[in-house]
Design a protein around this motif. Structure first.
Motif, PDB file in Angstrom:
ATOM      1  N   UNK A 175       6.732  11.506   7.182  1.00 29.08           N
ATOM      2  CA  UNK A 175       5.787  10.967   6.157  1.00 29.08           C
ATOM      3  C   UNK A 175       5.435   9.548   6.504  1.00 29.08           C
ATOM      4  N   UNK A 176       6.596   8.804   6.869  1.00 29.49           N
ATOM      5  CA  UNK A 176       6.527   7.289   6.945  1.00 29.49           C
ATOM      6  C   UNK A 176       5.647   7.219   8.492  1.00 29.49           C
ATOM      7  N   UNK A 177       5.862   8.094   9.257  1.00 29.87           N
ATOM      8  CA  UNK A 177       4.931   8.045  10.607  1.00 29.87           C
ATOM      9  C   UNK A 177       3.580   8.494  10.491  1.00 29.87           C
ATOM     10  N   UNK A 178       3.382   9.331   9.461  1.00 28.27           N
ATOM     11  CA  UNK A 178       1.925   9.897   9.582  1.00 28.27           C
ATOM     12  C   UNK A 178       1.058   9.689   8.226  1.00 28.27           C
TER      13      UNK A 178
ATOM     14  N   UNK B 147       0.935  11.399  -3.611  1.00 29.38           N
ATOM     15  CA  UNK B 147       2.447  11.464  -4.074  1.00 29.38           C
ATOM     16  C   UNK B 147       3.015  12.577  -3.304  1.00 29.38           C
ATOM     17  N   UNK B 148       3.868  12.189  -2.345  1.00 27.03           N
ATOM     18  CA  UNK B 148       4.528  12.972  -1.423  1.00 27.03           C
ATOM     19  C   UNK B 148       6.066  13.152  -1.929  1.00 27.03           C
TER      20      UNK B 148
ATOM     21  N   UNK C  72       6.063  -0.702   7.642  1.00 25.54           N
ATOM     22  CA  UNK C  72       5.055  -1.950   8.101  1.00 25.54           C
ATOM     23  C   UNK C  72       5.142  -3.111   7.043  1.00 25.54           C
ATOM     24  N   UNK C  73       4.125  -4.070   7.538  1.00 26.92           N
ATOM     25  CA  UNK C  73       4.225  -5.260   6.293  1.00 26.92           C
ATOM     26  C   UNK C  73       3.569  -4.974   4.883  1.00 26.92           C
TER      27      UNK C  73
ATOM     28  N   UNK D 244       0.800  -1.299  -0.056  1.00 31.27           N
ATOM     29  CA  UNK D 244       0.166  -0.079  -0.164  1.00 31.27           C
ATOM     30  C   UNK D 244       0.779   1.222  -0.117  1.00 31.27           C
ATOM     31  N   UNK D 245       2.120   1.027   0.233  1.00 34.32           N
ATOM     32  CA  UNK D 245       2.914   2.290   0.537  1.00 34.32           C
ATOM     33  C   UNK D 245       4.315   2.058  -0.215  1.00 34.32           C
ATOM     34  N   UNK D 246       4.808   3.069  -0.805  1.00 33.89           N
ATOM     35  CA  UNK D 246       6.092   2.699  -1.241  1.00 33.89           C
ATOM     36  C   UNK D 246       7.195   4.130  -0.959  1.00 33.89           C
TER      37      UNK D 246
END
Length: 391
Positions: A267-270, A233-234, A315-316, A4-6
């Motif tokens: 960004x990874x935390x939020x 897209x951050x 995360x996974x 879900x996230x890259x």
């Protein structure tokens, strides 16, 4: 399980050996990572080593590992170039067959006359130069006359240097915007760059208020397709500028590599979905172009020490991709980028550890893989490696 996230992290200029056509670019024998390691008696990169960096090429101090934590490969640049814009556009799925125009003799009168008319004053220099050298050479004259310093390099860039006390940041940015409007068509350089500095003659220092004004990509990238499909897209660092804002939903700019890591961690935390696209530029701008292998090595080692923090935030359902956009061998002649392969490291809970992805033909394999992960339209360039890496 779905990814879900890259997070793509571009280690700006961290090449891993000359491409077969490097001689055509005057870069035969260039190898940013390998030659930097030799120059300092070996690199200490235990975390990147565990990812398999030493399995891609022989790098002094970075061992091969029996089972890397990440999938690994080296990637060739299919585009005809070795600059930031070309490399990043290819990562996002655009192959540039025609190189951006460069100006080894400075810009022609037809460009400079328009620029001077637009800004209401003359300028200094108009020649290729190192940014730190040109402000030492002409900084005092600039302060006395108020004329901005215009210079270029072996890259396709129109750079404007100005002291922040003489030409304000907003005014400098306005000059760059006017130059960007002029530098289209025949003279469409890849980037116009604001290069502000502070200090006194003999002790000038460039500031973090640099700003890049890129050409708009000539066609949609995978970033556009992600945004159009409703994904975030951050952009971290100069990513927003490189793509002229195209396909970006949120952006933060950075002052240094470590600030870039901090902003990425934020960004990874939020944010739990989408693409986080980070550029860490210090390798290139502060150490590669200035041909400083010792500081380049220190910057690599500093990033390596931060890698566990990034891993802890994954995360996974996450994928981490570490890549570069070109080389800038700090031991090589001149001050230019170098035409090189770049390393590729892909890490995540769903990645098969130890997967060797060989030699990829184009950076656009990243775009094709991203498109497959998120189920969005691709650019038609590159081949996805998703099936090769997932468990």
């Amino acid at each position: 399980m779905k990814i879900k996230r890259v997070n793509i992290i571009v280690l700006d200029s961290v090449g891993i050996g000359a491409l077969p056509d490097a001689a055509d670019f005057g870069d035969e024998g260039a190898a940013t990572l390998q030659n930097t390691a030799k120059a300092v008696g070996g690199l200490k990169l235990p975390n990147l080593e565990s990812f398999g960096l030493g399995n891609i090429a022989e790098i002094e101090g970075v061992a091969k590992v029996d089972k890397s934590k990440a999938a690994f490969a080296k990637m060739a640049e299919e585009s005809n170039g070795k600059d930031t814009t070309t490399g990043h556009w290819e990562i996002a799925g655009i192959i540039s067959k025609d190189p951006f125009r460069t100006y080894p003799d400075g810009f022609p009168a037809e460009v400079m006359d328009q620029f001077h008319q637009a800004i209401g004053r003359e300028s200094l220099a108009n020649k290729p130069a190192s940014g730190t050298v040109i402000i030492e050479e002409l900084g005092e004259e600039h302060m006395k006359t108020g004329k901005p310093i215009v210079y270029t390099s072996a890259d396709s860039v129109f750079q404007i240097a100005a002291h922040e006390d003489i030409i304000s940041i907003p005014e400098l940015y306005e000059m760059c915007e006017k130059a960007r409007e002029i530098l289209q068509g025949e003279h469409a350089v890849a980037r116009v760059i604001a290069r502000p500095f502070v200090g006194e003659p003999g002790n000038f220092e460039r500031t973090a208020n640099r700003k890049d004004y890129s050409l708009t990509p000539p066609e949609k990238t995978v970033l556009n397709h992600l945004k159009d499909a409703g994904h975030k897209v951050m952009a971290v660092g100069k990513i927003e500028n490189i793509y002229a804002g195209e396909g970006i939903t949120d952006a933060v700019h950075t002052k240094s590599n470590m600030d870039g890591v901090d902003k990425t961690l934020d960004y990874l935390k939020n944010e739990k979905e989408g693409l986080i696209f980070t550029n860490l530029v210090d390798f290139d701008s502060k150490y590669g172009h200035r041909r400083n292998p010792e500081a380049y090595a220190e910057a690599l080692e500093s990033f390596d020490t931060r890698l566990p923090e990034i891993m802890e935030q994954l995360n996974e359902e996450d994928l981490l991709i570490i890549i570069a956009d070109h080389g800038c061998d700090p031991t090589y002649k001149g001050t230019d980028h170098t035409r090189e392969y770049v390393p590729l490291l892909v890490y995540g809970e769903q990645v098969k550890a130890g997967t060797e992805l060989g030699v990829r033909e184009t950076f656009s394999d990243i775009a094709a893989t991203i498109a497959e992960i998120f189920g969005v339209e691709g650019t038609g360039n590159g081949s996805s490696f998703l099936e090769e890496i997932v468990k």
